[in-house]
Design an enzyme around this catalytic site. Structure first.
Site, PDB file in Angstrom:
ATOM      1  N   ASP A  64       8.007  24.809  -7.621  1.00 34.30           N
ATOM      2  CA  ASP A  64       7.585  25.497  -6.393  1.00 34.30           C
ATOM      3  C   ASP A  64       7.072  24.547  -5.310  1.00 34.30           C
ATOM      4  O   ASP A  64       6.966  24.935  -4.159  1.00 34.30           O
ATOM      5  CB  ASP A  64       6.495  26.534  -6.711  1.00 34.30           C
ATOM      6  CG  ASP A  64       5.283  25.923  -7.411  1.00 34.30           C
ATOM      7  OD1 ASP A  64       5.266  24.698  -7.630  1.00 34.30           O
ATOM      8  OD2 ASP A  64       4.350  26.678  -7.757  1.00 34.30           O
ATOM      9  N   HIS A  65       6.773  23.301  -5.676  1.00 29.89           N
ATOM     10  CA  HIS A  65       6.163  22.389  -4.696  1.00 29.89           C
ATOM     11  C   HIS A  65       7.205  21.658  -3.849  1.00 29.89           C
ATOM     12  O   HIS A  65       7.298  21.858  -2.656  1.00 29.89           O
ATOM     13  CB  HIS A  65       5.281  21.360  -5.416  1.00 29.89           C
ATOM     14  CG  HIS A  65       3.900  21.860  -5.704  1.00 29.89           C
ATOM     15  ND1 HIS A  65       3.649  22.973  -6.444  1.00 29.89           N
ATOM     16  CD2 HIS A  65       2.689  21.366  -5.339  1.00 29.89           C
ATOM     17  CE1 HIS A  65       2.340  23.163  -6.524  1.00 29.89           C
ATOM     18  NE2 HIS A  65       1.734  22.198  -5.854  1.00 29.89           N
ATOM     19  N   ASP A 119      -2.321  22.258 -12.325  1.00 30.83           N
ATOM     20  CA  ASP A 119      -2.497  22.584 -10.917  1.00 30.83           C
ATOM     21  C   ASP A 119      -3.903  23.151 -10.760  1.00 30.83           C
ATOM     22  O   ASP A 119      -4.342  23.972 -11.572  1.00 30.83           O
ATOM     23  CB  ASP A 119      -1.457  23.626 -10.475  1.00 30.83           C
ATOM     24  CG  ASP A 119      -1.524  23.827  -8.979  1.00 30.83           C
ATOM     25  OD1 ASP A 119      -0.746  23.168  -8.254  1.00 30.83           O
ATOM     26  OD2 ASP A 119      -2.387  24.605  -8.508  1.00 30.83           O
ATOM     27  N   ARG A 379      -6.741  25.459   1.413  1.00 34.79           N
ATOM     28  CA  ARG A 379      -7.257  24.125   1.767  1.00 34.79           C
ATOM     29  C   ARG A 379      -6.906  23.801   3.209  1.00 34.79           C
ATOM     30  O   ARG A 379      -5.809  24.121   3.671  1.00 34.79           O
ATOM     31  CB  ARG A 379      -6.652  23.060   0.849  1.00 34.79           C
ATOM     32  CG  ARG A 379      -7.256  23.174  -0.528  1.00 34.79           C
ATOM     33  CD  ARG A 379      -6.793  22.088  -1.445  1.00 34.79           C
ATOM     34  NE  ARG A 379      -7.537  22.216  -2.690  1.00 34.79           N
ATOM     35  CZ  ARG A 379      -7.115  21.776  -3.861  1.00 34.79           C
ATOM     36  NH1 ARG A 379      -5.964  21.159  -3.957  1.00 34.79           N
ATOM     37  NH2 ARG A 379      -7.862  21.931  -4.933  1.00 34.79           N
ATOM     38  N   SER A 534      -9.519   9.987  -6.305  1.00 36.41           N
ATOM     39  CA  SER A 534      -8.800  11.075  -6.958  1.00 36.41           C
ATOM     40  C   SER A 534      -8.712  10.865  -8.469  1.00 36.41           C
ATOM     41  O   SER A 534      -9.079   9.820  -8.995  1.00 36.41           O
ATOM     42  CB  SER A 534      -7.392  11.177  -6.380  1.00 36.41           C
ATOM     43  OG  SER A 534      -6.574  10.202  -6.971  1.00 36.41           O
ATOM     44  N   ARG A 536      -5.960  10.613 -10.005  1.00 35.16           N
ATOM     45  CA  ARG A 536      -4.599  10.112 -10.185  1.00 35.16           C
ATOM     46  C   ARG A 536      -4.420   9.270 -11.461  1.00 35.16           C
ATOM     47  O   ARG A 536      -4.945   8.165 -11.574  1.00 35.16           O
ATOM     48  CB  ARG A 536      -4.292   9.260  -8.952  1.00 35.16           C
ATOM     49  CG  ARG A 536      -2.875   8.898  -8.741  1.00 35.16           C
ATOM     50  CD  ARG A 536      -2.724   8.305  -7.348  1.00 35.16           C
ATOM     51  NE  ARG A 536      -3.281   9.197  -6.341  1.00 35.16           N
ATOM     52  CZ  ARG A 536      -3.846   8.784  -5.209  1.00 35.16           C
ATOM     53  NH1 ARG A 536      -3.927   7.520  -4.933  1.00 35.16           N
ATOM     54  NH2 ARG A 536      -4.323   9.656  -4.351  1.00 35.16           N
TER      55      ARG A 536
HETATM   56 FE1  F3S Z   1       1.208  25.567  -4.019  1.00 37.05          FE
HETATM   57 FE2  F3S Z   1      -0.595  25.307  -2.136  1.00 37.05          FE
HETATM   58 FE3  F3S Z   1      -1.074  26.772  -4.208  1.00 37.05          FE
HETATM   59  S1  F3S Z   1       0.677  23.700  -2.951  1.00 37.05           S
HETATM   60  S2  F3S Z   1       0.113  25.963  -5.900  1.00 37.05           S
HETATM   61  S3  F3S Z   1       0.480  27.155  -2.690  1.00 37.05           S
HETATM   62  S4  F3S Z   1      -2.502  25.381  -3.225  1.00 37.05           S
END
Ligand code: F3S
Length: 641
Positions: A64-65, A119, A379, A534, A536
């Site tokens: 999804d990213h 995530d 964010r 971070s 990372r």
């Molecule tokens: Fe995707 Fe943004 Fe949520 S990158 S998982 S929609 S915080």
């Protein structure tokens, strides 16, 4: 003893430890989720464990990213993830199916289950009563292999909700209110457990908005009880069998309590550039808005987008306000289509994007220079939108839709009568056929790796003292960005450790990688707070690939220290900080690795003949992990034993 919801789930999954706040506990994990940006490394780590099948009840790999496929790397990652899922028994969700958290809520999450995901917004599933936590890729890989997940037993905060939301206030305003009150650090080491009569007034998708953005409080997770609303949601999602009631016992104790009267809330917004910079929308009236973006894992449910579509009916958004809408899943998109609401969105002049993270992760949809972007996301850090000088505000879908229609923030007092929150349609179209379910036996499946996907190497165990050369003498406050730069490099090469390693310390010393490769073993010497920033993992993994065996520093940042241990690098602390001056680049050093004991000093022998005392704060288990050559080896070997 009466228990709250959090305690009930933890006690039924406790592998070791005691449940007093602050103690280390190990939990059995029922479900995992990964997304493509972090999941590729998690899958490489899982493969390196040598386990033939995932051991959880359910593991889902979502794409999804990085769905924009503008070169071979992202599509190669996606193909790799698909074949790993088929071979090892994960469900695979292809690009375009939706955002991991929205899809997990609709299709897989369960009350009472433990879920870890690579995530940070994994707590979304807390909206239906899962104990859902964000974790690093290695932790998720280990959970997939059946290893317990270690956390510090959190404090449980009861968030007692009274009354119900009225007017234009929505679930997003509940969590923005909490963020304004507690700040982005207010939830560290805590679970926010929602309770009280106000809970019954919130649907599961509304609850999920609140638990999703609990991540911005820094919380371990957030959770709602599983009640009649949860049963209703799961029944409509055609999963009635997944429902179990899960509520706190009468008289259950909590570590802290916060009370919120829902009727008192009004539309709120988080100002640039932090989710806790919360003000009323009314106070922003008159601020011009260049862009509106509606979607993300926080606010992309059917109810969210249906409420926007209802507001848009027969109206047009301002042409000067670029309006982007990303449905959270194909299921949401199908429902909008069936209910005739998609047409409202199309006719409004808004742009319909793919069901994915999209603008939230900077995959398109960057605002104009110095533009004001009003987003329903979670964010608003500076530059995250892709436009360094953009001003990003976080709001609810209703507030965002009104900003799109007016081209500016307006006072909610002028908006008229608030609409009803849309309810889910009686019959919900299934998207089950969009997922790829793994075969019973995946042993014949071949994992396909493009040229950018390189299997993880197996690092050598420590079975002798280490002769090493100092590769760099760095100052105080070296960040993970200094060690392993963020941005385009790490995104493109995250599944190719040899290639990404070429960039270690490149901002400080362009010859670092070349020099490291020309010798067998290396040491990094540093000042205070080495590895801040971070979490990372590559900032430890890539140096280890280059042969770094120890970091000798005045002190370490906590998460990076843990990553060093995980990848088999010794974090050694100078007993006398003045001895830092004894080190010079290229100098050879002998580390008495076999003599190391937890918390006990040893002497390094320098080429000059001088001896420098170093100590460690390692537990015996951590020392064993380093001696095994890192956590992957440690788990692999302990399984063989
Ligand atoms: Fe995707 Fe943004 Fe949520 S990158 S998982 S929609 S915080």
């Amino acid at each position: 003893m009466p228990q709250n919801v959090t305690q009930k789930i933890i006690s039924s999954h406790l592998v070791s430890g005691n449940m007093s706040a602050g103690s280390e506990i190990e939990l059995r994990i029922d479900q995992t989720l990964t997304q493509d940006a972090t999941g590729t490394m998690a899958c490489l780590q899982f493969e390196a464990l040598g386990v033939d099948r995932v051991k959880t009840d359910l593991s889902v790999s979502y794409v999804d990213h990085n769905t924009l496929q503008m070169g071979f790397r992202n599509p190669d990652d996606h193909r790799y993830l698909k074949t790993v899922a088929e071979k090892y028994g994960m469900v695979f969700s292809p690009a375009g199916t939706g955002i991991c958290h929205q899809l997990h809520l609709e299709n897989f999450g369960k009350p009472g289950a433990t879920l870890v995901g690579s995530d940070s917004h994994t707590p979304t599933a807390g909206g239906l009563g899962s104990l859902a936590m964000g974790a690093g890729g290695l932790s998720v890989a280990l959970a997939m292999a059946g290893e317990p997940y270690t956390i510090t037993m959190p404090k449980v905060v009861r968030v007692y909700l009274e009354g119900e939301l009225t007017g234009w206030a929505s679930a997003k305003d509940v969590i923005l209110h909490l963020l304004g009150k507690l700040t982005v650090k207010g939830g560290v080491g805590k679970v926010f457990e929602y309770a009280g009569p106000g809970v019954a007034s919130l649907s599961v998708p509304e609850r999920a908005v609140i638990t999703n953005m609990g991540a911005e409080l820094g919380a371990t997770t957030s959770i709602f009880p599983s009640d009649e609303n949860t049963r209703e949601f799961l029944t409509r999602m055609d999963r009635p069998q997944d429902w179990t009631e899960l509520v706190a016992d009468e008289g259950a104790a909590y570590d802290e309590e916060i009370r919120i009267t829902l009727n008192d809330l009004e539309p709120l917004a988080a100002k640039p550039h932090m989710p806790d910079q919360v003000v009323t929308v009314a106070s922003l009236a008159g601020t011009k808005v260049n862009q509106v973006a509606i979607g993300s894992c926080t606010n992309s449910s059917y109810a969210d987008l249906a409420s926007v579509a209802n507001l848009f009916a027969g109206k047009h958004v301002k042409f000067e306000t670029d309006t982007l809408i990303s449905p959270g899943s194909k299921q949401v998109l199908k429902m909008l289509t069936r209910e005739g609401l998609l047409e409202n969105i199309i006719d409004s002049g808004a742009r319909l994007l793919e069901c994915s993270c999209g603008p939230c992760i900077g995959m398109g949809g960057s605002p104009v220079s110095e533009g004001v972007s009003v987003r329903t996301f979670n964010r608003n850090f500076e530059g995250r939108s892709g436009t360094k000088d953009a001003q990003v505000y976080l709001v609810s879908p209703l507030t965002a839709a009104m900003a799109a229609l007016h081209g500016e923030f307006t006072d909610p007092a002028t908006w008229g009568k608030a609409p009803q929150v849309p309810v889910l349609p009686d019959t919900i179209p299934s998207i089950r056929d969009q997922f790829i379910f793994p075969p019973e036996d995946g042993s014949a499946v071949e994992v396909v790796r493009g040229p950018n996907i390189v299997p993880l190497e197996q690092f050598a165990a420590v079975d002798a003292d280490i002769e090493a050369n100092v590769l760099i003498v760095a100052e105080d406050n070296i960040t993970t960005d200094h060690i392993m730069p963020a941005g385009a490099v790490i995104t493109a090469l995250r599944s190719n450790v040899p290639a990404i390693s070429e960039h270690v310390f490149e901002r400080m010393d362009a010859s670092f990688a070349t020099r490291a490769k020309s010798i067998t073993n290396g040491i990094i010497v540093a000042g205070e707070n080495y590895g801040q920033g971070s979490s990372r993992e590559h900032a430890a993994l890539a140096p280890r690939h280059l042969g770094v065996r120890a970091v000798v520093a005045k002190s370490f940042a906590r998460i990076h220290r843990a990553n060093l241990v995980n990848f088999g690098i010794l974090p050694l602390m100078l007993v006398d900080k003045e001895a830092y001056a004894e080190f010079a680049q290229e100098q050879s050093v002998t580390i008495p690795a076999l003599a190391l004991k937890p918390g006990e000093p040893v002497e390094l022998v320098l080429q000059t003949g001088s001896r420098v005392s170093v100590t460690n704060d390692l537990t015996q288990k951590e020392l064993d992990i380093i001696r095994a050559g890192g956590l992957l080896n440690y788990v692999r070997f302990s399984k063989r034993r």
